[in-house]
Structure formats: structure tokens, C-alpha cells
Design an enzyme around this catalytic site. Structure first.
Site, PDB file in Angstrom:
ATOM      1  N   ASN A   1       0.732  -1.118   0.204  1.00  0.00           N
ATOM      2  CA  ASN A   1      -0.057   0.095  -0.081  1.00  0.00           C
ATOM      3  C   ASN A   1       0.987   1.151  -0.014  1.00  0.00           C
ATOM      4  O   ASN A   1       0.380   2.261  -0.345  1.00  0.00           O
ATOM      5  CB  ASN A   1      -1.071  -0.011   0.979  1.00  0.00           C
ATOM      6  CG  ASN A   1      -2.306  -0.739   0.973  1.00  0.00           C
ATOM      7  OD1 ASN A   1      -2.806  -0.616  -0.558  1.00  0.00           O
ATOM      8  ND2 ASN A   1      -3.169  -1.189   1.906  1.00  0.00           N
TER       9      ASN A   1
ATOM     10  N   HIS B   1      -0.884  -7.853   5.698  1.00  0.00           N
ATOM     11  CA  HIS B   1       0.284  -7.189   5.390  1.00  0.00           C
ATOM     12  C   HIS B   1       0.524  -6.171   4.578  1.00  0.00           C
ATOM     13  O   HIS B   1       1.353  -5.805   3.690  1.00  0.00           O
ATOM     14  CB  HIS B   1       1.250  -8.427   4.770  1.00  0.00           C
ATOM     15  CG  HIS B   1       1.096  -9.704   5.424  1.00  0.00           C
ATOM     16  ND1 HIS B   1       0.433 -10.849   4.755  1.00  0.00           N
ATOM     17  CD2 HIS B   1       1.266 -10.054   6.522  1.00  0.00           C
ATOM     18  CE1 HIS B   1       0.406 -11.806   5.565  1.00  0.00           C
ATOM     19  NE2 HIS B   1       0.946 -11.469   6.774  1.00  0.00           N
ATOM     20  N   CYS B   2      -0.668  -5.069   4.734  1.00  0.00           N
ATOM     21  CA  CYS B   2      -0.444  -3.854   4.064  1.00  0.00           C
ATOM     22  C   CYS B   2      -0.733  -4.136   2.470  1.00  0.00           C
ATOM     23  O   CYS B   2      -0.088  -3.005   1.905  1.00  0.00           O
ATOM     24  CB  CYS B   2       0.744  -3.038   4.417  1.00  0.00           C
ATOM     25  SG  CYS B   2       0.461  -2.576   6.202  1.00  0.00           S
ATOM     26  N   ALA B   3      -0.733  -5.295   2.008  1.00  0.00           N
ATOM     27  CA  ALA B   3      -0.554  -5.535   0.401  1.00  0.00           C
ATOM     28  C   ALA B   3      -2.072  -6.087   0.162  1.00  0.00           C
ATOM     29  O   ALA B   3      -1.955  -7.179  -0.343  1.00  0.00           O
ATOM     30  CB  ALA B   3       0.574  -6.291   0.231  1.00  0.00           C
TER      31      ALA B   3
END
Ligand SMILES: Cc1ncc(COP(=O)(O)O)c(C=O)c1O
Lengths: 75, 384
Positions: B100, B341-343
Site C-alpha cells: 500500500n 500485510h498492508c498489501a
């Protein structure tokens, strides 16, 4: 470098450039020192590189083309 | 119960002693405002910061250390690069494996007139450089991609992509958050124009350190995110236009950078290749355990260790990743990261959205015994 000898300073854009100039002069064996920019030269609060005016020409030669922009001023 | 730290992809821990000592020494003995005041301690602090630039420059083969801008992490570096470079009407290309820290600035820009293409990757996270080439348009300004995924560990073909971009004068911006310190990075050889790195992962520095390399000439096209005091050109009320001051307004994190220098020196002394080899061996050992579980474990990402880092994402039957993580922590002292995982884009690509995965990320200081205990914990969870 005794304080009573005529000296000059190299003025550069930033602290990082002053360190790069110091390294170049150091490698050439020219004694120099980082000092605050004298008030009468510039109101900038940064540092400049002081050296004995005896080396004026050599300093100019060493820095030319290797530092993006600089100015040498006799104190 | 000792902690078994398997969350090195989020931030590395522990740090080498030298890193902690360097920060304490800096705070005790140096402490001045770097390069601002001209007195002894200010000059010494400024020298220390410049020394960090030199160390980082050596690691990434950057000829001029002043091409490196220090930031608080790679997120800030990526924001400077993307928000500073891209203007309405520009086109930018990225991949379906991004974090992100790339995706959110790009989505923001896309809602403000920038055209965005997200090139799909395979379910293992592989990118076909040909797909990047096919996505280019006459107004493509930049290609932005991660060097390795923080979800699957997949190493992206950065050099091939950058070569394609360079042919057409398109800027290549690389997110090296997961690779700086473990994979060789040579900005010249790889034709990288912008390199964002973070200090607190594989460079073993403290949190709050990172940076952005900007290729010579490119800074003319990148406006700064912040403006303010730099200690240079103080007589002017306008931001300086030279590197790195243009992008370094405000007093830097000098004690943190002293730690980053020590961490990077640790990496240079060990050699990124050796560090990577060690981490790969640990990850492979864990993958062997998981592969032996047959159908009970779904493993994401490539299996060939030559194409991946030491991040292992997996799921166990239909167990919710966050439940698994809590079990590992409470029963085994194993600290890992479950979820997205912010993704989210990467999880969509590999088919694990929205529940995410369990991620074990191995680091240089982990041991074989810890890997084996982690595998035992997995078996116990499955037996529960
Ligand atoms: C691939 C990737 N990019 C960017 C980041 C952001 O790093 P930071 O939080 O240090 O800015 C991370 C880690 O959090 C990451 O794994």
C-alpha cells in the site's frame, strides 16, 4: 593554519558540499577547516571551508569541475 | 518462554549491538543539529549524517552520496517520488504485487487525473516484463514496482523492466523495502532512477530511518513534499533547489541515522550475499517442513529459492490466520504476522483476499532450532 595569516573561504551550496570540498582539499594535502560562514560575506547560517590564501589558485583548480557550484572569497 | 521472532519482513529484530551502541554514542557524544550551526558538535553531527550517505551509497553503487535523500521510511520516500513526479495527464504503470505504500499514493493520484495501469501478476506473484512493455502509452511517465513482495517473497524482474523503461525515457521507481541489504542493488547497472529503501528491515537500522535515491537530473522534475529549514540558503524564504536539501526540510533523525550507518556497515561487513544465503536456508528448511504436510498447508509464492526472499506465506486448512498467529504467540512464543500485510493487491493476486495468510519471515539471527520449533507449532495447531 595560523589565524593571523590571510585566509580565504570556499562558499558552497550546502553542508554536504562543504564536506565534499573538505575531502577534496584534504586529499590534496591542503590544510582547511569548516567554519561558520562569516556574517559579512553572507547571512546564510551554514558553514564554509577556510584555508590559507596561499593556496587560492590550487584550491580553485582542485574544485573546478568537481563541485557543482562554489565561490572563493578572500577574508 | 523466549520470543521466537519471525516477523523480520515487518521490521528486523534483534538489531546488532553495534547499532544500539552507535545510537547511544551519538546521543551522548555528538548530539548537535547536523550541519546547522557551525559549532563543533553541529559539524560532527553533520559529518555523521554525511557518513551514512557514503555508506548507503557504497551499498547501492551510487556515485554521489548527495543523491540520497533521508526520510523516515520507504513510505515517505515513495510519496516524495510519486506525488512529486506525477502530474494530471501522466500515465503510470505498477504491478499487482504492490504494498500500500505504493498503491495508496497511486490510487490517490488516480483520483486526481493521473492514469494508472496495474499489470497483473501470476498467482505465484511472478511478473512478465512483456506485460509492462504492453502497458506503456505515449504519456507513460513512470513504472513503479517492488523489488520483492512482502507477501510471497517473489523477486521481481526489476532489471528487465527498468531496461524497457529506459529505452523510452520512462522513470523506473523501485520499492526496495524488502530487499535493501539482502539482494544486490546497483542503481547504475540496473538502470534504477528512483530507489526507495527503509532502514529498519534488512539494513538493521532503527525505525524512523529510510531514504530515496534520485538519479542525477531527475530532481528537476520532482517537487518536494515538504518545505522548511535546511541550514542552507537561510537568507532566502524559498526552498533550495539542490540535492539533498530540497527534500530534507527539518532537523533529521541523526541518532537514528547513526544507527542506520552501523546497521549498513554490518551488512557490508557480512555481505548481502551471505545474509541472503543464510535467510534462504532458514526459509527453505521451513518450506521443507510445510511441504511434508501435504494437503494441510497451502503455500503461496515460488518454491525455488533463487527467485525469492525468506518471507513465507501460508494457510493451514481453513484456520483463520489471526487465530493461528495468536496460538503461535501464546503457546510457542512465536511472533509472526497474519492477515493482509498492508498489501491487499498482492493477496488478491495470489487468491488469499480477504482473509490473508500467516506470514513467517525469517531473519539473519534466526536459528535452525527456531525453524524446527515453528514447524512443530504448525503441526500442533493442525492437531488441535
Ligand atoms: C514491499 C514493502 N514496501 C514498503 C514498505 C513500507 O515500509 P515502511 O513502513 O518502512 O515505510 C514495506 C514494509 O512495511 C514493504 O514490505
Amino acid at each position: 593554519m595560523a589565524d593571523n595569516q590571510p585566509s580565504s573561504v570556499v562558499l558552497v551550496e550546502s553542508f554536504g558540499h562543504a564536506l565534499q570540498a573538505e575531502k577534496m582539499l584534504g586529499a590534496a594535502g591542503i590544510p582547511c577547516r569548516l567554519v561558520p560562514v562569516p556574517r559579512h560575506i553572507s547571512s546564510d547560517c551554514g558553514v564554509c571551508l577556510r584555508f590559507s590564501s596561499d593556496f587560492h589558485t590550487r584550491v580553485e583548480e582542485i574544485l573546478s569541475g568537481r563541485l557543482e557550484s562554489f565561490e572563493i572569497v578572500r577574508l | 518462554m523466549d520470543a521466537i521472532y519471525l516477523d523480520n519482513a515487518a521490521t528486523s529484530w534483534p538489531k546488532p549491538d553495534a547499532v544500539i551502541e552507535a545510537m547511544i554514542r551519538h546521543q551522548r557524544m555528538v548530539g548537535g543539529s547536523p550541519g546547522r550551526s557551525g559549532h563543533r558538535l553541529s559539524i560532527e553531527a553533520g559529518r555523521a549524517v554525511y557518513g551514512v550517505r557514503e555508506t548507503i551509497a557504497r551499498l547501492f553503487h551510487i556515485a554521489d552520496p548527495l543523491r540520497i535523500v533521508f526520510t523516515k521510511n520507504s513510505t515517505e520516500a515513495l510519496n516524495i517520488a510519486l506525488l512529486g513526479l506525477l502530474k494530471p495527464g501522466d500515465h503510470v504503470v505498477t504491478t499487482g504485487m504492490e504494498h500500500n505504500s505504493v498503491m495508496r499514493p497511486l490510487r490517490f493520484l488516480a483520483s486526481h487525473g493521473v492514469e494508472l495501469t496495474v499489470v497483473a501478476c501470476s498467482p505465484r506473484g511472478d511478473l512478465d516484463p512483456g506485460d509492462i512493455r504492453r502497458a506503456l502509452r505515449p504519456n507513460t511517465r513512470a513504472v513503479v514496482l517492488t523489488h520483492a513482495s512482502n507477501v510471497t517473497g517473489t523477486i521481481m524482474p526489476v532489471q528487465e523492466v527498468a531496461a524497457i523503461a529506459r529505452e523510452r525515457d520512462i522513470v523506473t521507481c523501485v520499492d526496495a523495502a524488502q530487499t535493501a541489504g539482502v539482494l544486490p542493488i546497483d542503481v547504475e547497472m540496473m538502470a534504477i532512477d528512483l530507489l526507495a529503501f527503509t532502514g529498519h528491515k534488512s539494513l538493521f537500522g532503527p525505525q524512523g530511518t529510510g531514504g530515496l535515491y534520485i538519479r542525477k537530473g531527475l530532481d528537476d522534475r520532482i517537487s518536494p513534499l515538504m518545505r522548511g529549514g535546511t541550514g542552507s540558503r537561510s537568507e532566502f524564504e524559498e526552498q533550495p533547489d539542490f540535492m539533498p536539501d530540497k527534500y530534507e526540510a527539518g532537523t533529521p533523525n541523526a541518532p537514528g541515522l547513526a544507527g542506520l550507518a552501523a546497521g549498513t556497515a554490518f551488512v557490508l561487513a557480512k555481505g548481502p550475499e551471505r545474509i541472503h544465503a543464510r535467510e534462504k536456508a532458514l526459509a527453505r528448511r521451513f518450506l521443507n517442513h510445510l511441504e511434508a504436510l501435504d494437503g494441510d498447508a497451502t503455500i503461496y509464492g515460488p518454491r525455488d529459492m533463487e527467485t525469492r526472499t525468506s518471507v513465507v506465506s501460508f494457510n493451514l486448512r481453513d484456520i483463520v490466520p489471526s487465530d493461528a498467529a495468536l496460538f503461535f504467540d501464546e503457546r510457542f512464543g512465536i511472533l509472526c504476522r497474519p492477515g493482509l500485510h498492508c498489501a491487499p493487491a498482492a493477496h488478491r493476486t495470489i487468491g488469499s483476499f480477504p482473509q490473508g495468510t500467516i506470514r513467517f519471515s525469517f531473519g539473519f539471527f534466526n536459528t535452525e532450532a527456531e525453524v524446527d520449533l515453528a514447524a512443530e507449532a504448525v503441526v500442533r495447531l493442525l492437531q488441535r
